[in-house]
Design an enzyme around this catalytic site. Structure first.
Site, PDB file in Angstrom:
ATOM      1  CB  CYS A   2     -19.498 -15.106  15.482  1.00  0.00           C
ATOM      2  SG  CYS A   2     -20.441 -15.949  14.198  1.00  0.00           S
ATOM      3  NE  ARG A  50     -22.301 -20.351  11.776  1.00  0.00           N
ATOM      4  CZ  ARG A  50     -22.725 -21.180  10.837  1.00  0.00           C
ATOM      5  NH1 ARG A  50     -22.526 -22.475  10.967  1.00  0.00           N
ATOM      6  NH2 ARG A  50     -23.337 -20.727   9.758  1.00  0.00           N
ATOM      7  CG  LEU A  51     -26.470 -15.991  16.746  1.00  0.00           C
ATOM      8  CD1 LEU A  51     -27.239 -16.935  17.676  1.00  0.00           C
ATOM      9  CD2 LEU A  51     -26.747 -14.539  17.107  1.00  0.00           C
ATOM     10  CB  ILE A  53     -27.355 -15.608  10.882  1.00  0.00           C
ATOM     11  CG1 ILE A  53     -27.148 -15.152  12.338  1.00  0.00           C
ATOM     12  CG2 ILE A  53     -28.387 -14.737  10.166  1.00  0.00           C
ATOM     13  CD1 ILE A  53     -28.403 -15.125  13.171  1.00  0.00           C
ATOM     14  CB  ILE A  54     -26.062 -17.027   6.390  1.00  0.00           C
ATOM     15  CG1 ILE A  54     -26.723 -15.642   6.500  1.00  0.00           C
ATOM     16  CG2 ILE A  54     -25.968 -17.470   4.939  1.00  0.00           C
ATOM     17  CD1 ILE A  54     -28.055 -15.522   5.826  1.00  0.00           C
ATOM     18  CD  GLU A  77     -25.033 -12.417   9.192  1.00  0.00           C
ATOM     19  OE1 GLU A  77     -24.861 -12.880   8.033  1.00  0.00           O
ATOM     20  OE2 GLU A  77     -25.359 -13.111  10.171  1.00  0.00           O
ATOM     21  CB  ILE A 291     -39.980  -2.252  26.294  1.00  0.00           C
ATOM     22  CG1 ILE A 291     -38.944  -1.195  25.946  1.00  0.00           C
ATOM     23  CG2 ILE A 291     -39.476  -3.642  25.971  1.00  0.00           C
ATOM     24  CD1 ILE A 291     -37.713  -1.272  26.827  1.00  0.00           C
ATOM     25  N   GLY A 364     -33.675   0.931  13.816  1.00  0.00           N
ATOM     26  CA  GLY A 364     -33.622   2.209  13.121  1.00  0.00           C
ATOM     27  C   GLY A 364     -32.437   3.064  13.502  1.00  0.00           C
TER      28      GLY A 364
END
Length: 638
Positions: A2, A50-51, A53-54, A77, A291, A364
Site C-alpha cells: 500500500c 490499498r493493493l 493481497i490478504i 505484510e 528479461i 532473491g
C-alpha cells in the site's frame, strides 16, 4: 502492499482537510490502486491507498479500533499474522475480519510497541493514539518498506511512503540539502536518515518515531538492529542444515496470498534458490519471469531458462532494449530522490513483465549482504589483512603517493587495476571500504564541487555516514564491519529502494525471503569460513543448494543486472548530458563547476576514461532536481 500518508497538525484542534489528504493519497495511487480512503479528526489526518493481497474484502484502511482510540494506516505484510492472531484470540480478542491489518492493530493494543518483536514481515505504518494524542511512525527492521516525514512551514508534521506525497502539501519546503547531495555523489543514493530535502527525513530501518502536535522534539527509538558481534558455533553440515531450515520457513511464509504469486528468476544463485524452494513447497508450477538483453555481456536468460526447465516453472522471458534517452526522466519521476543505480532500468522492466501475470513476486535480494556474496568483500578482506601488517602512518606514506600516480586503467582486468587497491591500502578500514563502494571517486567529487558547495558543506564529508555507523557496530572485524555498513546504507538505500519503487510503479508486491530477519541474524553470526572460502562468496548457501541446482548456476562468475553506460554516453546519451551543461537544474544550484562537468564528458567520449557511471549519476541528479521542483502542490481553491 500500500501507500500511506498523513498530517499531524501543530494546532490540536485543527482538522486537516479531507481533500488535501485525498490528493496526498492520490500521489501514491500506483502503490495501491484497489481502494482509497481518508480519516480526519481534530489534530490528525490519515490517507491510505490499498493493493489488496490478504483478505480482499476486509482490511480496509485507515482502520479504527472498536473503541475509537486507535487509527492505523499500514503498508506491508506480516507473514506470521495467523500465529499472532491465534495468540490474541486465546487472550479474548475478537476479530472483525481476516486481515493482517487488524492483527497489527490488536497486537499494538494488547502489547504496545513490544508487539514489533513478534512480527515477521515488512512494514511501515502510522498509528494514531487518540487518547494520548500522539502519532507513532514505525519502519520494519531492514527498511524493506519506506517512510518519510517532515515539517511544514506552519509546524505541521507530514509523512508518506514517498516524497511526492509530502510535496503535495503547499507548506512543505523544497530546499535541497547540500549534505544529501554530497552523500548522493558518494553513494549513488541518499542514505537514511537524510532525504534529498532539508525539511524531510527518512525514518531509519528498525526505528519508531513518536510525534505530538506542537512538540518540536519527536522521540526516535531504535527497536531492532542487526548484531555483527554475534557468533554461532557448529560445523559445515550443521550450517547447511540450519540454512535449509531457515530458508524453507522463510519462503513458505511468503507464499501466503489471496492473489496470483510468482518469482523473479535471473539465473543467479539467490533467485534460483528461491525458485527451487518455492517449487518444493508448492504443488503447482511456479510462475517465473526473466528479461534478456541483446548484448551477451548483460544477458543471463539461458541460465534462467535452465533453472526454469529443471523445476518445471511456468516461465516467461522478454528481451528488452533499455532506452536511456527516455528512461532517465521516467526514473526520476518514480524515485523522486536522485538514484544512480542504472540497474533500476532492467528492474523496472522485469517488474512490468511480472505484473502481467501476478500481483506478488518473490525475489532473491539480500543474499549477497547476508552471506557475503559481493566480490568487494573478498578484496576488502585481502586488503585488510595487508593493512594489519603495516602501520597506518607507513601505509599512507608508501601507498598514498603510489595510488596518486598509478594510472586509472578502467579497461584492464581487476587484478591489473591497482590504483583503487593502492588508494585503499593508504586508508583505515572504514575509509577504505567507503572508497571501495563510492559511486563517484573522491578525486572526481573534489573536481566537481564549486566554492559555493564547499561553503555550504562546512567541511562535511559523506565518509561521516560510515564513521557514524561503524561507531555503533561493536566490531572491527573487516568482513562483519563491511556487512554491517551495507545493512545500514547500501541495502535500504540502494537495493531495497530500487526494488520498492520499481515494483510499486507497477502495483506489484515484492517479497524478499532472504531478508527474513531471523535468517539475517543467523547469517551474520556465521564465521568467515562459512561465507567466503577459496575465493567464493556465499559458500554455505552454494554447498546447501548443490543437490538442487547445477554447478554452472552455483559457481559461475557473478554477472549483475546492469546496462551499457559506457557506450550510451559515447552515443545516444551524450546529447542529454550536453543539455545539462546549459540551462539545467543541476547548474542552477551553483554547486557544480561547469568546466569540470564538460571535461568529464569530453574525456569519456574520447576514450581517455570511462566516466559512464559518473555521468549517469549526474544526469539522474539533474533530472531529479527538476522533477522535485515541478511536482504540483494542493490548491484548495481549485
Amino acid at each position: 502492499m500500500c501507500g500511506i500518508a498523513g498530517i499531524l497538525c501543530h494546532e490540536p484542534e485543527k482538522t486537516p482537510e479531507r481533500s488535501l489528504l485525498a490528493v496526498m493519497g492520490a500521489a501514491l495511487a500506483h502503490r495501491g490502486p484497489d481502494q482509497s480512503n481518508e480519516y480526519a479528526a481534530p489534530g490528525i489526518g490519515l490517507a491510505h491507498r490499498r493493493l489488496s493481497i490478504i483478505d480482499l474484502q476486509g482490511g480496509r484502511q485507515p482502520m479504527r479500533s472498536d473503541d475509537g482510540r486507535w487509527v492505523l494506516s499500514y503498508n506491508g505484510e506480516i507473514y506470521n499474522f495467523g500465529e499472532i492472531r491465534a495468540e490474541l484470540e486465546r487472550g479474548g480478542v475478537r476479530f472483525a475480519d481476516h486481515s493482517d491489518t487488524e492483527v497489527l492493530l490488536q497486537a499494538w493494543r494488547a502489547w504496545g510497541p513490544a508487539c514489533l518483536d513478534r512480527f515477521i514481515g515488512m512494514f511501515a505504518f502510522a498509528l494514531w493514539d487518540g487518547a494520548r494524542r500522539e502519532l507513532h511512525l514505525v519502519r520494519d527492521r531492514l527498511g524493506i518498506k519506506p517512510l518519510y516525514y517532515g515539517r511544514t512551514r506552519h509546524g505541521d508534521w507530514v509523512f508518506g511512503s514517498e516524497l511526492k506525497a509530502l510535496l503535495v502539501h503547499p507548506q512543505m519546503p523544497r530546499d535541497i540539502d547540500p549534505a544529501a547531495v554530497e552523500d548522493y555523489l558518494a553513494f549513488g543514493y541518499v542514505p537514511d536518515p537524510r532525504s534529498i530535502l532539508l525539511a524531510v527525513q527518512s525514518l531509519p530501518p528498525g526505528h519508531r518515531l513518536r510525534l505530538r502536535g506542537g512538540d518540536d522534539r519527536p522521540t526516535l527509538h531504535r527497536w531492532w538492529d542487526v548484531d555483527p558481534t554475534a557468533r554461532s558455533a557448529g560445523d559445515e553440515s550443521q550450517w547447511i542444515g540450519a540454512l535449509r531450515d531457515h530458508l524453507d520457513d522463510a519462503v513458505r511464509l511468503r507464499m501466503v496470498a489471496d492473489v496470483p504469486l510468482g518469482a523473479f528468476l535471473s539465473g543467479g544463485v539467490d533467485s534460483s534458490t528461491v525458485v527451487a524452494l518455492m517449487s518444493r513447497a508448492h504443488a503447482e508450477p511456479v510462475r517465473t519471469c526473466a528479461i534478456g538483453f541483446d548484448d551477451p555481456a548483460f544477458d543471463e536468460t539461458r541460465y534462467a531458462g535452465q533453472v526454469a526447465h529443471r523445476f518445471g516453472t511456468d516461465h516467461e522471458e522478454q528481451r528488452v532494449h533499455p532506452d536511456g534517452e527516455t528512461l532517465f526522466r521516467r526514473l526520476a519521476r518514480i524515485y523522486d530522490a536522485p538514484f544512480a543505480d542504472s540497474s533500476a532500468m532492467p528492474t523496472l522492466a522485469v517488474c512490468e513483465l511480472a505484473r502481467r501475470r501476478v500481483t506478488v513476486a518473490l525475489s532473491g535480494d539480500g543474499g549477497d549482504e547476508v552471506l557475503a556474496g559481493y566480490r568487494r568483500y573478498l578484496w576488502h578482506l585481502r586488503e585488510s589483512r595487508l593493512r594489519e601488517r603495516v602501520p597506518l602512518s607507513l601505509r599512507r606514506k608508501l601507498f598514498g603517493p603510489l595510488g596518486a600516480v598509478y594510472p586509472k586503467a578502467d579497461w584492464a582486468p581487476r587484478p591489473l587495476r591497482a590504483k583503487t587497491t593502492l588508494q585503499a591500502l593508504a586508508r583505515d578500514t572504514v575509509e577504505a571500504y567507503f572508497h571501495t563502494v563510492s559511486a563517484i571517486p573522491a578525486g572526481i567529487r573534489d573536481r566537481l564541487r564549486s566554492a559555493r558547495l564547499r561553503a555550504a558543506l562546512q567541511g562535511y564529508s559523506a565518509l561521516e555516514v560510515f564513521r557514524t555507523h561503524a561507531g555503533s557496530a561493536g566490531t572491527d572485524d573487516p568482513l562483519r564491519l563491511a556487512q554491517y555498513l551495507d545493512f545500514k546504507t547500501w541495502l535500504p538505500g540502494g537495493i531495497l529502494t530500487k526494488v520498492d519503487r520499481a515494483s510499486m510503479a507497477h502495483s506489484l508486491e515484492v517479497r524478499v525471503p532472504l531478508l527474513d530477519h531471523r535468517f539475517v541474524a543467523w547469517g551474520m553470526s556465521l564465521p568467515e569460513a562459512a561465507k567466503i572460502r577459496r575465493g567464493e562468496g556465499k559458500y554455505v548457501l552454494k554447498r546447501a543448494m548443490e543437490p538442487d541446482l547445477p554447478r554452472d548456476i552455483l559457481y559461475r562468475s557473478k554477472q549483475g543486472f546492469s546496462v551499457p553506460l559506457r557506450e550510451w554516453f559515447r552515443g545516444p546519451l551524450a546529447p542529454a548530458f550536453e543539455a545539462v551543461l546549459g540551462d539545467s537544474a543541476l547548474l542552477g544550484t551553483g554547486w557544480f563547476e561547469r568546466d569540470a562537468l564538460a571535461g568529464l564528458l569530453r574525456e569519456h567520449r574520447s576514450g581517455v576514461a570511462d566516466h559512464g557511471r559518473v555521468l549517469w549519476s549526474l544526469l539522474m541528479l539533474d533530472a531529479s532536481l527538476e522533477h522535485l521542483q515541478s511536482l504540483p502542490t494542493f490548491d484548495a481553491a481549485a
